[in-house]
Scaffold this active site. Sequence first.
Site, PDB file in Angstrom:
ATOM      1  CB  CYS A 174      82.921  -0.987 -12.548  1.00  0.00           C
ATOM      2  SG  CYS A 174      84.003  -2.264 -12.171  1.00  0.00           S
ATOM      3  CG  HIS A 185      79.022  -2.655 -11.736  1.00  0.00           C
ATOM      4  ND1 HIS A 185      79.331  -3.214 -12.837  1.00  0.00           N
ATOM      5  CD2 HIS A 185      79.813  -2.494 -10.884  1.00  0.00           C
ATOM      6  CE1 HIS A 185      80.612  -3.700 -12.160  1.00  0.00           C
ATOM      7  NE2 HIS A 185      80.854  -3.100 -11.329  1.00  0.00           N
ATOM      8  CG  ASN A 241      82.687  -6.432 -11.045  1.00  0.00           C
ATOM      9  OD1 ASN A 241      82.583  -6.003 -12.183  1.00  0.00           O
ATOM     10  ND2 ASN A 241      83.120  -5.791 -10.126  1.00  0.00           N
TER      11      ASN A 241
HETATM   12  N1  COA Z   1      87.617 -16.152   1.029  1.00  0.00           N
HETATM   13  C1  COA Z   1      87.687 -16.447   2.416  1.00  0.00           C
HETATM   14  N2  COA Z   1      88.011 -15.435   3.090  1.00  0.00           N
HETATM   15  C2  COA Z   1      88.482 -14.260   2.532  1.00  0.00           C
HETATM   16  C3  COA Z   1      88.276 -13.810   1.111  1.00  0.00           C
HETATM   17  C4  COA Z   1      87.964 -15.099   0.161  1.00  0.00           C
HETATM   18  N3  COA Z   1      87.716 -15.049  -1.031  1.00  0.00           N
HETATM   19  N4  COA Z   1      88.601 -12.820   0.657  1.00  0.00           N
HETATM   20  C5  COA Z   1      89.035 -12.084   2.103  1.00  0.00           C
HETATM   21  N5  COA Z   1      88.637 -12.840   3.049  1.00  0.00           N
HETATM   22  C6  COA Z   1      88.618 -12.630   4.411  1.00  0.00           C
HETATM   23  C7  COA Z   1      89.524 -11.601   4.803  1.00  0.00           C
HETATM   24  O1  COA Z   1      91.019 -11.800   4.750  1.00  0.00           O
HETATM   25  C8  COA Z   1      88.914 -11.126   6.235  1.00  0.00           C
HETATM   26  O2  COA Z   1      89.615 -11.939   7.069  1.00  0.00           O
HETATM   27  P1  COA Z   1      90.067 -11.461   8.393  1.00  0.00           P
HETATM   28  O3  COA Z   1      88.854 -11.123   9.222  1.00  0.00           O
HETATM   29  O4  COA Z   1      90.675 -12.656   9.419  1.00  0.00           O
HETATM   30  O5  COA Z   1      90.968 -10.158   8.285  1.00  0.00           O
HETATM   31  C9  COA Z   1      87.549 -11.454   6.204  1.00  0.00           C
HETATM   32  O6  COA Z   1      87.435 -12.434   4.975  1.00  0.00           O
HETATM   33  C10 COA Z   1      86.706 -10.236   6.070  1.00  0.00           C
HETATM   34  O7  COA Z   1      87.158  -9.542   4.731  1.00  0.00           O
HETATM   35  P2  COA Z   1      86.283  -8.089   4.205  1.00  0.00           P
HETATM   36  O8  COA Z   1      87.196  -7.444   3.011  1.00  0.00           O
HETATM   37  O9  COA Z   1      86.387  -7.186   5.514  1.00  0.00           O
HETATM   38  O10 COA Z   1      85.044  -8.666   3.714  1.00  0.00           O
HETATM   39  P3  COA Z   1      83.675  -8.072   3.215  1.00  0.00           P
HETATM   40  O11 COA Z   1      82.729  -8.467   4.020  1.00  0.00           O
HETATM   41  O12 COA Z   1      84.089  -6.522   3.102  1.00  0.00           O
HETATM   42  O13 COA Z   1      83.791  -8.679   1.705  1.00  0.00           O
HETATM   43  C11 COA Z   1      84.239  -7.879  -0.505  1.00  0.00           C
HETATM   44  C12 COA Z   1      84.879  -8.353   0.934  1.00  0.00           C
HETATM   45  C13 COA Z   1      85.432  -7.699  -1.366  1.00  0.00           C
HETATM   46  C14 COA Z   1      83.334  -9.196  -1.013  1.00  0.00           C
HETATM   47  C15 COA Z   1      83.536  -6.622  -0.292  1.00  0.00           C
HETATM   48  O14 COA Z   1      84.084  -5.851   0.331  1.00  0.00           O
HETATM   49  C16 COA Z   1      83.093  -6.202  -1.800  1.00  0.00           C
HETATM   50  O15 COA Z   1      82.422  -6.581  -2.472  1.00  0.00           O
HETATM   51  N6  COA Z   1      83.750  -4.928  -1.699  1.00  0.00           N
HETATM   52  C17 COA Z   1      83.347  -3.852  -3.078  1.00  0.00           C
HETATM   53  C18 COA Z   1      84.077  -4.582  -4.055  1.00  0.00           C
HETATM   54  C19 COA Z   1      83.804  -4.090  -5.240  1.00  0.00           C
HETATM   55  O16 COA Z   1      82.655  -3.784  -5.866  1.00  0.00           O
HETATM   56  N7  COA Z   1      84.789  -3.850  -6.286  1.00  0.00           N
HETATM   57  C20 COA Z   1      84.896  -3.318  -7.429  1.00  0.00           C
HETATM   58  C21 COA Z   1      83.958  -2.017  -7.615  1.00  0.00           C
HETATM   59  S1  COA Z   1      83.287  -1.763  -9.136  1.00  0.00           S
END
Ligand code: COA
Length: 321
Positions: free
Chosen positions: A112, A248, A278
């Site tokens: 990214c 980004h 993204n």
């Molecule tokens: N739909 C519904 N629920 C989902 C889901 C989806 N698409 N994806 C994950 N969940 C659930 C998880 O299983 C978890 O459930 P649990 O509490 O029962 O275990 C819950 O949602 C919370 O998951 P979590 O990963 O803690 O959520 P979050 O608030 O951190 O959001 C992201 C997840 C991925 C959106 C966030 O962490 C993020 O954006 N991270 C950075 C990603 C990124 O930028 N990556 C590329 C770098 S350039």
Amino acid sequence: MHARITGTGGYLPAKVLTNADLERMVDTTDEWITERTGIRKRHVAEDGETTCDLAEQAARRALEMAGRSPRDVDLIIVATTTPDRVFPSTACQLQRRLDVHGCPAFDIQAVCTGFVYALDVANRFVQTGAARCALVVGAETLSRILDWSDRTTCVLFGDGAGAVVLEASEEPGLLSTHLHADGSFENLLMVPYGVSQGYDKVLAGEAFIQMKGNEVFKVAVNTLGRIVDETLEHNKMDKAEIDWLIPHQANIRIISATARKLRMPMERVVVTVDEHGNTSAASIPLALDVAVRDGRVRKGDMLMMEAFGGGFTWGSALLRF
Ligand code: COA
């Protein structure tokens, strides 16, 4: 000699995947995706539509805005993690499509942060006189390395391409670029297989993005906070002098955290994550192109670009547009 952006271009595949479409594919909801990420839809390449196809459209649009023809181009850099082929590089393929011959052309892989890395390298070519008219592209078909049954990743990414023409100029354009990486975080975000480590796994369809999203999130917010400080300090510049933040586009909550750190209202932040998801290396040049074409970003504006991605890699660029 300085390097200035003289043209921008963007291209998104025609096919759109909404959150409602994803609700039918995995156990997710529009509400969850919108609240946690800010994403409402993303574009996805059709079967047979490749990274180079997207790159070519974005590149042609950037050249047109710059008033340049392909024969003016003397350097091509494509930032991509999803090249069409092992080789030739996507940059060489793009060079052939543009009917350009002889100039250096190569890909950069910094996930990214790829576009910021490519901009840094092109800037050095231009500053040293090794190039006068560089085409710098970020292009991706991340949809090809997603496990479409994994709700924790497949809702986040999209396909697209963005490009800039970077030209030698008497006037300052790019003021500074800052690149970093730390390979020790690979377990938080990776594609576990590649060419050398198991091409059979790639062919078997097991080479997909794996991510510990919430851990990546925390590191990204902290790291991006540090890189904007580093960039301002290096240029002895105050936050208030930045006209536009072009981040980004991974997650609206990460973008907002950086904006808060810069004390920038969201009206001064270019946001496309809602429409594009993204798009990895394509996200910054795509966002820039959107804001240039809708008249928000104007000549003379001070822009801060920042990115964070797999590797981990991270970087920033400060420039007078
Ligand atoms: N739909 C519904 N629920 C989902 C889901 C989806 N698409 N994806 C994950 N969940 C659930 C998880 O299983 C978890 O459930 P649990 O509490 O029962 O275990 C819950 O949602 C919370 O998951 P979590 O990963 O803690 O959520 P979050 O608030 O951190 O959001 C992201 C997840 C991925 C959106 C966030 O962490 C993020 O954006 N991270 C950075 C990603 C990124 O930028 N990556 C590329 C770098 S350039």
